[in-house]
Write a protein that holds these residues in place. Structure first.
Motif, PDB file in Angstrom:
ATOM      1  N   LEU A  16      -0.799 -10.480  -0.430  1.00 41.84           N
ATOM      2  CA  LEU A  16       0.336 -10.381   0.488  1.00 41.84           C
ATOM      3  C   LEU A  16       0.630  -8.925   0.837  1.00 41.84           C
ATOM      4  O   LEU A  16       0.976  -8.600   1.978  1.00 41.84           O
ATOM      5  CB  LEU A  16       1.558 -11.039  -0.146  1.00 41.84           C
ATOM      6  N   ALA A  17       0.470  -8.037  -0.144  1.00 43.33           N
ATOM      7  CA  ALA A  17       0.714  -6.612   0.104  1.00 43.33           C
ATOM      8  C   ALA A  17      -0.238  -6.051   1.153  1.00 43.33           C
ATOM      9  O   ALA A  17       0.111  -5.134   1.898  1.00 43.33           O
ATOM     10  CB  ALA A  17       0.589  -5.833  -1.200  1.00 43.33           C
ATOM     11  N   LEU A  18      -1.446  -6.598   1.223  1.00 43.69           N
ATOM     12  CA  LEU A  18      -2.436  -6.111   2.189  1.00 43.69           C
ATOM     13  C   LEU A  18      -1.981  -6.293   3.634  1.00 43.69           C
ATOM     14  O   LEU A  18      -2.411  -5.560   4.514  1.00 43.69           O
ATOM     15  CB  LEU A  18      -3.776  -6.823   1.983  1.00 43.69           C
ATOM     16  N   ILE A  19      -1.114  -7.271   3.878  1.00 43.67           N
ATOM     17  CA  ILE A  19      -0.627  -7.476   5.244  1.00 43.67           C
ATOM     18  C   ILE A  19       0.835  -7.013   5.364  1.00 43.67           C
ATOM     19  O   ILE A  19       1.539  -7.398   6.304  1.00 43.67           O
ATOM     20  CB  ILE A  19      -0.758  -8.952   5.674  1.00 43.67           C
ATOM     21  N   GLY A  20       1.273  -6.191   4.399  1.00 50.05           N
ATOM     22  CA  GLY A  20       2.614  -5.643   4.472  1.00 50.05           C
ATOM     23  C   GLY A  20       3.696  -6.602   4.030  1.00 50.05           C
ATOM     24  O   GLY A  20       4.880  -6.381   4.315  1.00 50.05           O
ATOM     25  N   GLY A  21       3.319  -7.681   3.318  1.00 41.89           N
ATOM     26  CA  GLY A  21       4.289  -8.656   2.851  1.00 41.89           C
ATOM     27  C   GLY A  21       4.705  -8.401   1.412  1.00 41.89           C
ATOM     28  O   GLY A  21       4.241  -7.461   0.767  1.00 41.89           O
ATOM     29  N   GLU A  22       5.578  -9.256   0.914  1.00 37.04           N
ATOM     30  CA  GLU A  22       6.097  -9.087  -0.441  1.00 37.04           C
ATOM     31  C   GLU A  22       6.248 -10.449  -1.106  1.00 37.04           C
ATOM     32  O   GLU A  22       6.705 -11.415  -0.482  1.00 37.04           O
ATOM     33  CB  GLU A  22       7.444  -8.372  -0.409  1.00 37.04           C
ATOM     34  N   LEU A  23       5.862 -10.529  -2.377  1.00 29.64           N
ATOM     35  CA  LEU A  23       5.984 -11.761  -3.145  1.00 29.64           C
ATOM     36  C   LEU A  23       7.069 -11.590  -4.202  1.00 29.64           C
ATOM     37  O   LEU A  23       7.102 -10.593  -4.923  1.00 29.64           O
ATOM     38  CB  LEU A  23       4.656 -12.102  -3.830  1.00 29.64           C
ATOM     39  N   THR A  24       7.948 -12.588  -4.283  1.00 23.67           N
ATOM     40  CA  THR A  24       8.999 -12.593  -5.298  1.00 23.67           C
ATOM     41  C   THR A  24       8.866 -13.860  -6.125  1.00 23.67           C
ATOM     42  O   THR A  24       8.699 -14.957  -5.569  1.00 23.67           O
ATOM     43  CB  THR A  24      10.396 -12.560  -4.647  1.00 23.67           C
ATOM     44  N   VAL A  25       8.931 -13.701  -7.443  1.00 22.41           N
ATOM     45  CA  VAL A  25       8.835 -14.846  -8.349  1.00 22.41           C
ATOM     46  C   VAL A  25      10.101 -14.917  -9.193  1.00 22.41           C
ATOM     47  O   VAL A  25      10.466 -13.945  -9.860  1.00 22.41           O
ATOM     48  CB  VAL A  25       7.604 -14.735  -9.275  1.00 22.41           C
ATOM     49  N   GLU A  26      10.777 -16.048  -9.129  1.00 23.21           N
ATOM     50  CA  GLU A  26      11.963 -16.277  -9.948  1.00 23.21           C
ATOM     51  C   GLU A  26      11.676 -17.447 -10.887  1.00 23.21           C
ATOM     52  O   GLU A  26      11.374 -18.552 -10.432  1.00 23.21           O
ATOM     53  CB  GLU A  26      13.174 -16.591  -9.064  1.00 23.21           C
TER      54      GLU A  26
END
Length: 224
Positions: free
Chosen positions: A197-207
């Motif tokens: 996801l970081a490669l396309i400028g995105g962000e992952l959040t895990v709760e």
């Protein structure tokens, strides 16, 4: 000072273009291998299976062995199909991201025998190919993890857009895990999702927390 900021933005843009090209190359390789598995090896296995099913032997023992061999070929054919799908789902280009993730969620919840809330209207809009591929892979990994580890009684897969940001959310009320522990080998899937996801400028959040279920949020900025 302003020149330095501009140079930093240009460098960031170049890195993002390179990352997107890398994703495109990887997916092209996946597509080629998927077609080779499905078209070439799959067809060969199907031909062998037909021959085995057509053979009639003179002895019951040989008939049994041929039937067993045919069954093994059928199983191998199914695994080749699954491997080809996992490398590059053919329906992603034909049906679109929304339908493919809906299918993933439906299949998982049918296998688990649990209800699933699905609201993916936001994925009906056209997305850049690398964004669609990344979101598909994240949904695939998240749902696979639910099937392997969570043991939930309910699953939710949703997507929403606000402030030019798309969020894909995959949530369950299963076992969860201790989110404060450093990722080990069983969390490599999460690390891979974050990196992709970081490669396309995105962000992952895990709760998550033990006994409290898990929520995975994939956020991507949409192009104007």
């Amino acid at each position: 000072m302003r020149a330095g900021i501009t140079a930093g933005k240009d460098d960031k843009a170049r890195r993002r273009r390179l990352a997107r090209r890398l994703i495109a190359v990887q997916e092209e390789q996946r597509l080629r291998l998927s077609r080779e598995l499905h078209d070439d090896l799959g067809q060969m296995l199907a031909s062998v299976a037909l021959e085995l099913h057509a053979i009639r032997a003179d002895s019951a023992e040989l008939d049994t062995r041929l039937a067993r061999a045919a069954h093994l070929i059928d199983q191998l054919s199914a695994r080749v199909h699954d491997a080809a799908w996992s490398l590059r789902p053919a329906d992603l280009d034909r049906l679109g991201l929304r339908a493919c993730i809906e299918d993933l969620a439906s299949m998982l919840c049918a296998q688990l025998g649990v209800p699933c809330d699905v609201d993916l209207e936001a994925l009906s809009r056209p997305l850049e190919p690398e964004v669609a591929l990344t979101l598909y892979r994240i949904a695939q990994e998240a749902l696979t993890n639910i099937g392997k580890h969570a043991r939930p009684s309910h699953v939710s897969v949703t997507a929403h857009i606000w402030d030019n940001k798309l969020r894909l959310a995959v949530e369950d009320n299963g076992h969860g895990f201790d989110g404060n522990i450093a990722p080990g080998s069983h969390h490599l899937g999460l690390a891979g999702m974050k990196e992709r996801l970081a490669l396309i400028g995105g962000e992952l959040t895990v709760e998550t927390a033990k006994g409290k279920g898990t929520a995975i949020y994939a956020d991507v900025l949409l192009s104007d």
